[in-house]
Design a protein around this motif. Structure first.
Motif: not given
Length: 698
Positions: A74-77, A82-84, A92-98, A636-639
């Protein structure tokens, strides 16, 4: 709670209602409702993860290896999301709005990522965004005992605060030299208002490159109308890559594998992210102040300025203004949802019941020292200063006239100050000259009229400054006269004005100077009123949090602080609007909504999304779960229990908004992009074969 459900409970006599009066409006709270430890939520810290609770609830007890893998993946973006990691090569995956606010700097001439998206077909095409960074939580140290032993030697609270700060600084220096902590950014973390202390060691990565970003119309499909709602149809994702020494980062030991089929009814899932801020330990007195003053006034301020920006956007499109409108609209809807929760009899009844429970168990209350009442007493004097604190502050969103009022006030004060240098005065003059040029702007009258209207609305009978500001006119007429009559609309007029002595300036009839002389002292009074009790309010709030912690201990999580949390939940539907929400949505639903609104904004689709294959249409798109999230969890990833990523958090439903002050899982839902939906878009729309291969989902 729905109206019909509330009526059923009232009719059945399951609880009695008590009333309070605020602004002559009757607010009814439920009584005889049962508070729960989960009213404080499920945002667990990694160092105090509730393993027994997980095992009892989900028949799953994560071991140290599972927890470390989740933490390291996991990451702070940047400083807000958040990201991962989702591949062995630093993807790395995060949101478009981020991400959308970051990508403007790497758009080439003629490119429009909002309209057309972007996909780098090779590593060489991936684009570095200067200044963007991510942080990975590599080390955690619980230093509670060391800090508390040091603080215990203090003679009073002031000395205790000093010793605590010194001890944490010493520990940061010590840990910075320990094996395994070299090169990490060490941050102190205070949980439960001093109940626990940790040090977090972050590895920072500054070479972040854009790999893929969808079109805005897919990532924010439905716009503000659909924001904080469900069912939802959003491809709110962006893919980045972390580089180190010019090469993709090797992350083979810490990334989440993608599971495109991992979303099933009742499936336990975990959100690993950095929730920014919650206020679940606030007392009833604080919440009522928030509802009736803090949020009420903030909502008006935000709404009025959003309206002005929408006019600006209609007159002249700007990516930056559009982004600002998105942010304001998001804040308005979020705060409005919080306020509605504060009028909900059941939710506020639960808060009251929890407060009554804690007060009943408090030894300090039994001894005649009621922290709750003392805190309530500190808020009463603040009610009359809330509007000045919000509306008169020196903000670019208040317009150039208000900024000039502050600037001229500061300049006059500086002239009277013997320590002011010529360089200081020169800098102030340059600022005033720059602001003066903005007075001729097409929206300046609107900004000033809005400000005067707001101040008039909340003016008290003894607010003499408002009578002088308006001079018997309407806000609109007063604003027009002020802008017409001021000398600050021309460089020549400003130079002439600023050559005068302090006393002459202070007594000047110029509308801008008068505005500064009238408003800035009122703003300073408001600041002083809030500052005067700030230490006492914070101290009492901390003591109340300690009382709660002394009862529940680590069985409840601390408030969110933009630190890494593990939030448990299950994939689960809920009832809404007289029907049942689907567990997941599909691309079929996206196209139905697009056609139902005749392909009009904000439900329009880009050209390349027409004639989609059946395989895409049938793919899942979004889903809901009971996980506890808040702002900052975006990306945030949901796992699942295997540590595989099954989705990407991007929003909550409208019912989740009161989660700022209380968590209630009956209808509070996290909304995620389904991993299968993201992969389907990569496959059928973006033809991102190299990424599909990298993710192992060809």
């Amino acid at each position: 709670m729905k109206i019909k459900d509330s009526l059923k409970i009232l009719m059945s006599g399951l609880f009695i209602l008590i009333s309070v009066t605020v602004f002559s409006q009757k607010i009814e709270y439920a009584k005889d409702v049962t508070p729960s430890r989960f009213d404080y939520g499920k945002m667990w810290t990694f160092e105090y993860a509730p393993l027994d609770y997980f095992e009892k609830t989900y028949d799953f007890r994560p071991d140290e290896a599972w927890l470390e893998h989740a933490r390291m993946s996991a990451l702070r973006f940047s400083s807000y999301c958040s990201a991962s990691f989702i591949s062995a090569n630093g993807l790395v995956m995060t949101n478009h709005h981020c991400s959308r606010g970051e990508v403007g700097s790497v758009m080439g001439e003629g490119e429009d990522f909002d309209k057309n998206g972007f996909y780098a077909t090779s590593l060489e095409e991936e684009r570095k965004v200067e200044g963007l960074f991510v942080k990975q939580l590599v080390r955690i140290a619980d230093v509670t005992q060391t800090v508390k032993e040091a603080v215990a030697k203090a003679a009073d609270e002031q000395e205790a605060a000093r010793i605590q700060e010194e001890t944490l600084n010493e520990l940061i220096a010590q840990y910075g030299e320990k094996a395994g902590w070299e090169g990490l950014e060490v941050e102190p973390v205070d949980y439960y208002s001093g109940g626990r202390f940790s040090l977090y060691g972050y590895k920072r990565y500054d070479d972040v490159r854009l790999v893929l970003i969808p079109e805005l119309q897919l990532a924010f499909f439905g716009g503000d109308d659909d924001n904080f709602t469900y069912p939802r149809y959003n491809l709110d994702c962006t893919l980045w890559r972390i580089y180190e020494n010019g090469k993709p980062l090797n992350t083979k030991d810490f990334y989440f594998k993608v599971n495109v089929d991992g979303v099933k009814d009742g499936e336990p899932v975990f959100v690993v992210g950095n929730p920014a801020s919650t206020e679940r330990y606030r007392t009833m007195a604080q919440l009522e102040f928030d509802r009736d003053y803090r949020y009420k006034i903030l909502l008006e301020w935000l709404s009025n300025r959003k309206a002005i920006m929408e006019t600006q956007l209609a007159d002249n499109y700007s990516h930056d203004i559009q982004e600002m409108i998105f942010n304001f609209a998001n804040s308005i809807k979020a705060i409005d949802g919080i306020v509605k929760g504060m009028y909900d009899p059941y939710l506020m009844g639960k808060k009251q019941a929890m407060e009554d429970l804690m007060r009943g168990k408090s030894k300090t209350v039994a001894g005649g020292n009621d922290y709750w009442q003392q805190l309530a007493d500190t808020y009463k004097p603040l009610e009359g200063y809330s509007s000045e604190l919000r509306f008169i502050g020196n903000s670019p969103f208040g317009g150039a006239a208000l900024q000039l009022a502050h600037a001229t006030y500061g300049y006059i004060e500086a002239l009277d100050n013997e320590t002011t240098t010529e360089a200081d005065l020169k800098a102030m003059k340059e600022q005033i000259l720059a602001l003066g040029q903005e007075l001729e702007g097409p929206y300046e009258k609107t900004y000033l009229t809005t400000l005067l209207t707001e101040l008039q609305k909340y003016a008290r009978s003894d607010d003499a400054y408002m009578k002088e500001l308006l001079g018997g006119n309407t806000p609109e007429r007063a604003a027009a006269d002020m802008l017409k009559e001021t000398a600050f609309s021309s460089a020549e007029g400003i130079e002439k004005m600023l050559d005068k002595k302090a006393k002459k300036l202070k007594n000047s009839k110029d509308p801008i100077i008068r505005m500064g002389q009238l408003l800035v002292p009122e703003y300073n009074k408001a600041i002083a009123a809030f500052s005067a009790s700030a230490v006492m309010r914070n101290d009492l709030a901390s003591k109340i949090s300690n009382e709660v912690f002394s009862h529940y201990g680590l069985d409840i999580p601390p408030d969110a602080t933009f630190t890494l949390r593990l939030a448990d939940g299950v994939v689960q539907s809920y009832n809404y609007n007289g029907t049942k929400a689907p567990l997941k949505t599909t691309y079929y639903g996206l196209y139905d909504r697009n056609r139902s609104f005749d392909n009009k904004f904000p439900w329009a689709l880009p050209e390349r999304w027409n004639n989609a294959p059946r395989e895409l249409m049938e793919a899942p798109l979004n889903f809901v779960s009971t996980n506890d999230i808040i702002g900052g969890n975006s990306g945030s990833p949901i796992i699942n229990k295997k540590g595989e990523v099954v989705g990407l958090i991007f929003d909550g439903n409208i019912e989740s908004l009161p989660g700022n002050f209380i968590y209630d899982e009956k209808v509070n839902r996290a909304v995620s992009l389904h991993a299968g939906g993201m992969i389907a878009a990569l496959k059928y729309i973006y033809r991102a074969d190299r990424l599909l291969k990298e993710l192992g989902v060809e």
